[in-house]
Design an enzyme around this catalytic site. Structure first.
Site, PDB file in Angstrom:
ATOM      1  N   SER A  82      50.145   9.730 -17.523  1.00 40.57           N
ATOM      2  CA  SER A  82      49.020   8.786 -17.601  1.00 40.57           C
ATOM      3  C   SER A  82      48.911   8.039 -18.924  1.00 40.57           C
ATOM      4  O   SER A  82      48.049   7.170 -19.059  1.00 40.57           O
ATOM      5  CB  SER A  82      47.705   9.514 -17.329  1.00 40.57           C
ATOM      6  OG  SER A  82      47.574   9.776 -15.949  1.00 40.57           O
ATOM      7  N   LYS A  85      48.691   4.323 -18.730  1.00 40.64           N
ATOM      8  CA  LYS A  85      47.452   3.550 -18.585  1.00 40.64           C
ATOM      9  C   LYS A  85      47.065   2.789 -19.850  1.00 40.64           C
ATOM     10  O   LYS A  85      46.191   1.926 -19.804  1.00 40.64           O
ATOM     11  CB  LYS A  85      46.324   4.489 -18.142  1.00 40.64           C
ATOM     12  CG  LYS A  85      46.556   5.049 -16.738  1.00 40.64           C
ATOM     13  CD  LYS A  85      45.510   6.067 -16.348  1.00 40.64           C
ATOM     14  CE  LYS A  85      45.756   6.509 -14.898  1.00 40.64           C
ATOM     15  NZ  LYS A  85      45.924   7.946 -14.763  1.00 40.64           N
ATOM     16  N   SER A 137      40.893   9.352 -16.531  1.00 42.19           N
ATOM     17  CA  SER A 137      42.278   9.014 -16.177  1.00 42.19           C
ATOM     18  C   SER A 137      42.426   8.733 -14.687  1.00 42.19           C
ATOM     19  O   SER A 137      43.333   9.234 -14.026  1.00 42.19           O
ATOM     20  CB  SER A 137      43.228  10.143 -16.598  1.00 42.19           C
ATOM     21  OG  SER A 137      44.559   9.693 -16.627  1.00 42.19           O
TER      22      SER A 137
END
Length: 396
Positions: A82, A85, A137
């Site tokens: 993640s 992101k 997230s």
């Protein structure tokens, strides 16, 4: 200890000015300078320190200059979960309107993994969607944002890869906006540091990733969301950035901390304990390096001859400060490069040279040398006045 622009570089401007004025730049101008490269001068390898960090790759750098302070396998291509992101947020913040409404599609609502718990047809501002992307997230938020900004996920992913190239992340390949494991989805610790360094220049990004928790009342129900980055609750010095975990990537974390005006960025990929590893890296940086001011803005460094000007020389000063994190006994070299001459008119803050800082013969950073005032071109009247003055003095 911690407990628990793009624009032309100064060198490009100097070379442009030199060409325009038909003058050669003086000593020690190197064509290989690229301002956004991460500098490896004095990089400490993992085996040279007492640090014992269980991670496949890591890197620690000074956020201001990009100087790498310690690294291990920083060029190894790895999945990043993640932390992907960070790039998703960059594009949303640069291309989107924070007040615009994002509508959640079936594709967004059905994606697996970590979630903002969005529902099909739900609408929410892009700003709140970014909190859902970066704090809990949310993979669903990542898809919703991608569709909102790019029109569809595939187009948005192409945008992510183009942006990576622009930033200089040449060993990064995005296949999705959330970071779930997928063949060909990878980065390196070095590239992720570059991307994060870029992102930290966006005020709203810094604000969001430094938020511990927030209540979102917009949408079909109220959500109280918490940041997955536990380091934010350990010390006020730590103020970002993003966690990540998948079975293939392992535990990943990009963290940043600021102390006495000195900001560090740590990147950890494939760690056994991403929080403690990041904390050790940040502590290492603050304990072993001291921020020292080497150049002061507006300090006089040279004078450049002016041809055809009302004044014969242009006094040049540093256009900005330079402060570097340094270890004891590191050898610093400062080169001052200026034009051999320039043509009038000269304008205040016109770039006429550069100060270059080297550590152990490796270029680290630079600051422009700029004119302190305007110098107009000498006119016919000025020449006539000079002749009269000489004649009168001669008569006296």
């Amino acid at each position: 200890m911690l407990f628990a622009k793009t624009s032309l570089s100064w060198r490009d401007r100097i070379m442009f000015e030199s060409s325009k004025k038909n003058a050669l730049v003086s000593f020690l101008i190197y064509a290989s300078f690229i301002i956004f490269n991460l500098s490896r001068a004095g990089v400490v390898q993992a085996e040279e320190t007492s640090l014992h960090l269980n991670a496949r790759a890591y890197l620690l750098l000074d956020a201001t200059t990009g100087r790498v302070l310690i690294e291990k396998n920083s060029q190894l291509r790895l999945p990043m979960a993640s932390t992907t992101k960070i790039m998703t947020a960059i594009l949303a913040l640069e291309r989107g309107d924070l007040s615009s409404k994002v509508t959640v599609s079936r594709r967004a609502a059905s994606v697996g993994g970590s979630s903002f718990h969005l529902m099909v047809g739900e609408t929410m501002s892009l700003e709140n969607m970014l909190y859902g992307l970066l704090l809990p997230s949310g993979n669903d938020a990542a898809i919703a944002i991608a569709e909102h900004i790019g029109g569809d996920v595939e187009t948005f992913v192409e945008m992510m890869n183009r942006k990576a190239r622009e930033i200089g992340a040449e060993n990064t390949s995005f296949k999705n906006p959330h970071g779930l494991d997928e063949p060909g989805h990878y980065t390196t610790a070095r590239d992720l540091a570059l991307i994060t360094r870029y992102a930290l220049n966006i005020p709203k990004f810094r604000e969001i990733v430094g938020t511990k928790d927030i209540v979102i009342t917009e949408g079909k129900y109220t959500r109280h969301i918490y940041n997955t980055n536990r380091l934010l609750r350990i010390s006020e010095t730590i103020d970002g950035v993003k966690t990540g975990y998948t079975g293939k990537a392992g535990r990943c974390l990009v963290a940043t901390a600021q102390k006495n005006g000195f900001r560090l960025i740590s990147v950890v990929l494939g760690a056994q304990d991403h929080f403690s590893t990041s904390l050790k890296l940040l502590n290492y940086g603050f304990e072993n390096y001291e921020l020292k001011k080497l150049v002061s803005k507006d300090s006089v460094y040279a004078a450049v001859p002016v041809r055809g000007g009302i004044v014969k020389k242009a006094v040049v000063v540093a256009g900005e400060d330079i402060a570097l994190p340094l270890r004891k006994k590191e050898k610093i070299r400062m080169n001052i490069s200026v034009f051999p001459f320039t043509e009038a008119p000269v304008y205040k803050n016109q770039v006429l040279g550069e100060i270059q800082i080297y550590i152990d013969s490796t270029f680290i950073c630079s600051a422009p040398l700029v004119s302190i005032y305007d110098i107009r071109k000498k006119s016919l009247f000025d020449n006539f006045y000079k002749m009269i003055k000489i004649w009168m003095l001669g008569e006296g």
